[in-house]
Design a protein around this motif. Structure first.
Motif, PDB file in Angstrom:
ATOM      1  N   GLY A  26       1.826  -2.731  13.249  1.00  0.00           N
ATOM      2  CA  GLY A  26       1.820  -1.293  12.753  1.00  0.00           C
ATOM      3  C   GLY A  26       2.963  -1.165  11.983  1.00  0.00           C
ATOM      4  O   GLY A  26       3.546  -0.105  12.476  1.00  0.00           O
ATOM      5  N   LYS A  27       3.403  -1.783  11.032  1.00  0.00           N
ATOM      6  CA  LYS A  27       4.725  -1.238  10.276  1.00  0.00           C
ATOM      7  C   LYS A  27       4.656   0.103   9.731  1.00  0.00           C
ATOM      8  O   LYS A  27       3.238   0.207   9.235  1.00  0.00           O
ATOM      9  CB  LYS A  27       4.872  -2.269   9.252  1.00  0.00           C
ATOM     10  N   GLY A  28       5.349   0.940   9.749  1.00  0.00           N
ATOM     11  CA  GLY A  28       5.347   2.089   8.941  1.00  0.00           C
ATOM     12  C   GLY A  28       5.452   1.954   7.487  1.00  0.00           C
ATOM     13  O   GLY A  28       5.544   1.027   7.169  1.00  0.00           O
TER      14      GLY A  28
ATOM     15  N   ALA B 209      -2.486  -6.662   3.488  1.00  0.00           N
ATOM     16  CA  ALA B 209      -2.735  -5.283   4.065  1.00  0.00           C
ATOM     17  C   ALA B 209      -4.026  -4.561   3.426  1.00  0.00           C
ATOM     18  O   ALA B 209      -4.185  -4.885   2.328  1.00  0.00           O
ATOM     19  CB  ALA B 209      -1.460  -4.756   4.037  1.00  0.00           C
TER      20      ALA B 209
ATOM     21  N   GLN C 139      -3.341 -12.398  -7.907  1.00  0.00           N
ATOM     22  CA  GLN C 139      -3.437 -11.904  -6.538  1.00  0.00           C
ATOM     23  C   GLN C 139      -4.690 -11.376  -6.480  1.00  0.00           C
ATOM     24  O   GLN C 139      -5.481 -11.274  -5.324  1.00  0.00           O
ATOM     25  CB  GLN C 139      -2.376 -10.738  -6.104  1.00  0.00           C
TER      26      GLN C 139
ATOM     27  N   TRP D  35      -0.185 -10.448 -10.755  1.00  0.00           N
ATOM     28  CA  TRP D  35      -0.839  -9.609 -10.088  1.00  0.00           C
ATOM     29  C   TRP D  35      -2.386 -10.039 -10.533  1.00  0.00           C
ATOM     30  O   TRP D  35      -3.291  -9.872  -9.316  1.00  0.00           O
ATOM     31  CB  TRP D  35      -0.713  -8.057 -10.904  1.00  0.00           C
TER      32      TRP D  35
ATOM     33  N   LEU E 160      -3.750  -1.604   2.330  1.00  0.00           N
ATOM     34  CA  LEU E 160      -3.453  -1.029   1.173  1.00  0.00           C
ATOM     35  C   LEU E 160      -3.287  -1.931   0.145  1.00  0.00           C
ATOM     36  O   LEU E 160      -3.580  -1.669  -1.045  1.00  0.00           O
ATOM     37  CB  LEU E 160      -1.983  -0.346   1.263  1.00  0.00           C
ATOM     38  N   ASP E 161      -2.953  -3.242   0.083  1.00  0.00           N
ATOM     39  CA  ASP E 161      -2.829  -4.272  -0.884  1.00  0.00           C
ATOM     40  C   ASP E 161      -4.532  -4.494  -1.380  1.00  0.00           C
ATOM     41  O   ASP E 161      -4.529  -4.548  -2.690  1.00  0.00           O
ATOM     42  CB  ASP E 161      -2.176  -5.411  -0.596  1.00  0.00           C
TER      43      ASP E 161
ATOM     44  N   LEU F  19      -5.255  -1.374  -3.431  1.00  0.00           N
ATOM     45  CA  LEU F  19      -4.567  -1.481  -4.626  1.00  0.00           C
ATOM     46  C   LEU F  19      -5.485  -2.381  -5.679  1.00  0.00           C
ATOM     47  O   LEU F  19      -5.358  -2.057  -7.140  1.00  0.00           O
ATOM     48  CB  LEU F  19      -3.384  -1.966  -4.474  1.00  0.00           C
TER      49      LEU F  19
ATOM     50  N   PRO G 129       1.834 -12.388   3.000  1.00  0.00           N
ATOM     51  CA  PRO G 129       0.748 -13.022   2.051  1.00  0.00           C
ATOM     52  C   PRO G 129       0.648 -12.559   0.521  1.00  0.00           C
ATOM     53  O   PRO G 129       0.012 -13.286  -0.201  1.00  0.00           O
ATOM     54  CB  PRO G 129      -0.680 -12.998   2.911  1.00  0.00           C
ATOM     55  N   ALA G 130       1.167 -11.403   0.293  1.00  0.00           N
ATOM     56  CA  ALA G 130       0.822 -10.907  -1.112  1.00  0.00           C
ATOM     57  C   ALA G 130       1.502 -11.964  -1.979  1.00  0.00           C
ATOM     58  O   ALA G 130       2.840 -12.016  -1.995  1.00  0.00           O
ATOM     59  CB  ALA G 130       1.415  -9.579  -1.048  1.00  0.00           C
TER      60      ALA G 130
ATOM     61  N   GLU H 184      -1.148  -0.348   6.833  1.00  0.00           N
ATOM     62  CA  GLU H 184      -0.476  -1.545   6.638  1.00  0.00           C
ATOM     63  C   GLU H 184      -1.059  -2.932   7.358  1.00  0.00           C
ATOM     64  O   GLU H 184      -0.370  -3.798   7.706  1.00  0.00           O
ATOM     65  CB  GLU H 184       1.076  -1.309   7.109  1.00  0.00           C
TER      66      GLU H 184
ATOM     67  N   ARG I  24       7.519  -1.718   4.622  1.00  0.00           N
ATOM     68  CA  ARG I  24       6.647  -2.520   4.035  1.00  0.00           C
ATOM     69  C   ARG I  24       7.115  -3.836   3.800  1.00  0.00           C
ATOM     70  O   ARG I  24       8.262  -4.130   3.701  1.00  0.00           O
ATOM     71  CB  ARG I  24       6.300  -1.902   2.669  1.00  0.00           C
ATOM     72  N   ARG I  25       6.289  -5.026   3.656  1.00  0.00           N
ATOM     73  CA  ARG I  25       6.885  -6.476   3.653  1.00  0.00           C
ATOM     74  C   ARG I  25       7.414  -6.537   2.291  1.00  0.00           C
ATOM     75  O   ARG I  25       7.439  -7.762   2.052  1.00  0.00           O
ATOM     76  CB  ARG I  25       5.832  -7.277   4.222  1.00  0.00           C
ATOM     77  N   ARG I  26       7.582  -5.549   1.570  1.00  0.00           N
ATOM     78  CA  ARG I  26       8.154  -5.964   0.113  1.00  0.00           C
ATOM     79  C   ARG I  26       9.614  -6.572   0.325  1.00  0.00           C
ATOM     80  O   ARG I  26      10.352  -6.400  -0.930  1.00  0.00           O
ATOM     81  CB  ARG I  26       8.260  -4.750  -0.829  1.00  0.00           C
TER      82      ARG I  26
END
Lengths: 354, 254
Positions: free
Chosen positions: A16-18, B91, A238, A235, B93-94, B97, A296-297, B132, A22-24
């Motif tokens: 549950g990250k806020g 996630a 992905q 993009w 959101l991704d 998106l 994973p993004a 998330e 974000r994993r960015r």
């Protein structure tokens, strides 16, 4: 299937990250880290050098001023180790980025750059050139051409078989790989066991020991072109993860994108393999390592894989040339290290996949 | 008409009998059309023709008056909600998106505005708190809602859904159906396939009952879905009973 109600989901589940967390994060710091590893690894070898001495030589060469180091040190750094370190980074980045692209493209965590036959084809091309006593340049050219031919053959077979599915393409790659490996075995069988056969075997095991600036100049444009294409298309790539039909309804020209990605990945892998020989495991393992670090993004996974791949091969090549009195073949060390590291990654990533 | 299908004929294999043997459909703004029919009646094939995944032999598909749109143009007109399978670790959101893709310039990454709209779409289906969370770590109902949110982020007027309530429990079925009804009330046109006739009643939808690649009956749910039609359609006895003013279909015995 989980059946707990939508309203009862525990917000703290899965970490549950806020929004702020974000994993960015995490790609930018890899660049200075890679530079540090490159400088340190230029100190590795039979003639150990301190990072300070390496930096001094590099800086002097860059600004064109005389350095405080003896000419022998300058020679070791600039003529021997710099091309080798650059080649390790180029090959590592190419293989890892191509692996990340293929794992996303084929939606298969076990895909590697070799899956469509590029390595088998390159091995055959190199062996053929050596059998015909070609020059080093001819061996490189033949490896590159062999790699392209093999992937071309796989795509042709898959196209003939039909429905454009990724699975048919992978199976075609498997068949073409097997064929080219058999042909390479045939060449080894007829090769002169006193000189040609050892040369072929050594090439197939992979090495960066003979890479010079001219080899780099030939391979780098292809590798950088492929890397740029993969990076620019990160993009749409992905979005492919949603599935072929779904990606199409999201406006992605799936067939064309797949071909462009395969051509880019093949060009860079063939260029890499043509100067290093067959180096396995990097393209399979490094993307998984990157996934653990940045998530994973694919948008962040791709650059992270390229940078990590460059660093990984730098370290492995450093080990190859400094661990023992005789130099170890690169492909053997990547495989021997790769297998246990992969098991560790599997254990860590198990939660994500199950 | 937002969607108009005329005389659609489609074969999976050349030389074999057509899977779709002349389909006519029309869907106006704010309408819900439920596509019913036994397994193998051609529902999935029809959806694949609509979303451009399958080419057809004859007939025409018009979306907002246009035919033969490019995939990018089509993505601005029609959003597709697949069944919530998939094990993506992205996630939520991704995932949502991705719905912004047809609105993004080529080679661009999602902008802050895209992220805001994706967040808004998640809020629209009531799961923004899961933004998330990895897609493969949320429940089946949440996954289905996330895919609906992805379609909403596409900002189209037409939604095509493939059995959105399949493999969901009763509570999640109700939530997904409620979301569909709210979207239609906002003017969205929704084409939805289902194996549950009572969903057509609950949604107050028009229905098209398919069998053997043709539309056997079409009209308002209450008129079309009588015990006789349903029994013929599924080749098994089906009763229609009314509870609290809403009809429901049930199999009386085995």
């Amino acid at each position: 299937m989980r059946t707990d109600g939508i309203g009862t989901a525990d917000a703290a589940r899965a970490g549950g990250k806020g929004r702020g967390g974000r994993r960015r994060g995490g790609v930018e710091w890899l660049l200075p880290a890679l530079f540090a590893v490159a400088v340190v690894s230029m100190g590795f070898g039979h003639y150990p050098l301190s990072p300070a001495a390496v930096l001094d030589v590099l800086w002097s060469a860059l600004v064109g001023a005389p350095s405080a180091q003896p000419p022998a040190v300058e020679n070791v750094v600039l003529a021997v180790r710099l091309p080798r370190v650059l080649a390790a980074m180029l090959v590592g980045a190419s293989l890892a980025a191509a692996g990340a692209a293929y794992q996303t493209l084929f939606r298969n965590p076990l895909a590697s750059p070799a899956i469509l036959g590029v390595s088998a084809g390159a091995g055959f091309g190199a062996a053929l050139a050596m059998l015909l006593y070609g020059s080093a340049l001819a061996v490189q050219g033949a490896a590159f051409a062999g790699g392209l031919c093999a992937v071309g053959a796989a795509m042709f077979v898959a196209g003939r078989l039909g429905n454009g599915s990724a699975l048919v393409l992978v199976l075609a790659g498997l068949v073409v790989s097997a064929l080219f490996q058999a042909l390479t075995s045939a060449l080894k069988y007829v090769a002169d066991p006193t000189d040609t056969l050892p040369a072929i075997v050594f090439w197939l095991l992979g090495s960066l020991g003979r890479v010079g600036m001219s080899d780099l100049a030939w391979a780098a444009p292809f590798a950088l072109l492929g890397l740029s294409v993969l990076f620019l298309l990160r993009w749409p790539t992905q979005v492919l993860e949603a599935g072929d039909d779904e990606a199409r309804t999201l406006g992605i020209p799936v067939g064309a994108l797949r071909i462009v990605l395969i051509v880019a990945a093949t060009l860079m892998t063939a260029a890499a393999v043509s100067i290093s020989g067959i180096v396995g495991w990097v393209g399979l393992l490094v993307p998984h390592l990157a996934r653990l670090l940045v998530g994973p993004a694919y948008g962040t996974l791709l650059p992270a894989s390229a940078l990590l791949g460059a660093g990984y091969l730098l370290l492995v090549d450093g080990l190859c040339r400094s661990a023992f009195a005789a130099e170890l073949p690169l492909g053997i060390v990547t495989a021997v290290l790769g297998a246990p590291v992969f098991v560790v990654i599997l254990a860590k990533a198990r939660r994500q996949w199950s | 008409m937002v969607l108009k299908v005329e005389g659609l004929i489609c074969r999976r294999m050349p030389g074999q009998p057509p899977v779709l043997a002349g389909i006519d459909l029309a869907l106006g703004a704010g309408e819900i059309l439920c596509l019913l029919g036994p397994n193998g009646s051609g529902k999935t094939t029809l959806l694949q023709c609509l979303i451009g995944a399958l080419s057809f032999e004859r007939g025409c598909v018009r979306i907002e008056g246009e035919t033969e749109a490019s995939s990018r143009r089509l993505a601005l007109q029609l959003a597709y909600v697949p069944q919530a399978a998939g094990d993506s670790a992205l996630a939520l959101l991704d995932v949502v998106l991705m719905g912004r893709t047809p609105h993004m310039p080529p080679l661009a990454l999602p902008s802050r505005e895209d992220e805001r709209l994706a967040y808004e779409a998640l809020a629209r289906v009531g799961i923004e708190r899961l933004a998330e969370h990895p897609f493969n770590r949320v429940s089946g109902g949440e996954r289905q809602l996330a895919l609906i949110a992805r379609a909403l982020a596409q900002r189209t007027r037409l939604l095509v859904m493939d059995e959105p309530t399949a493999s969901l429990d009763l509570g999640n079925q109700a939530r997904v159906l409620r979301t569909i009804r709210e979207l239609a009330a906002d003017g969205m046109s929704v084409l939805v396939t289902t194996h549950q006739p009572e969903h057509a009643f609950l949604l107050g939808a028009r229905v098209a009952a398919m069998t053997g690649g043709r539309i056997a009956a079409a009209g308002a749910a209450r008129e079309v879905l009588c015990a006789r039609t349903l029994s013929d359609l599924y080749a098994t006895p089906v009763d229609v009973v009314e509870h609290a003013g809403i009809p429901s279909a049930c199999v009386p015995r085995l």
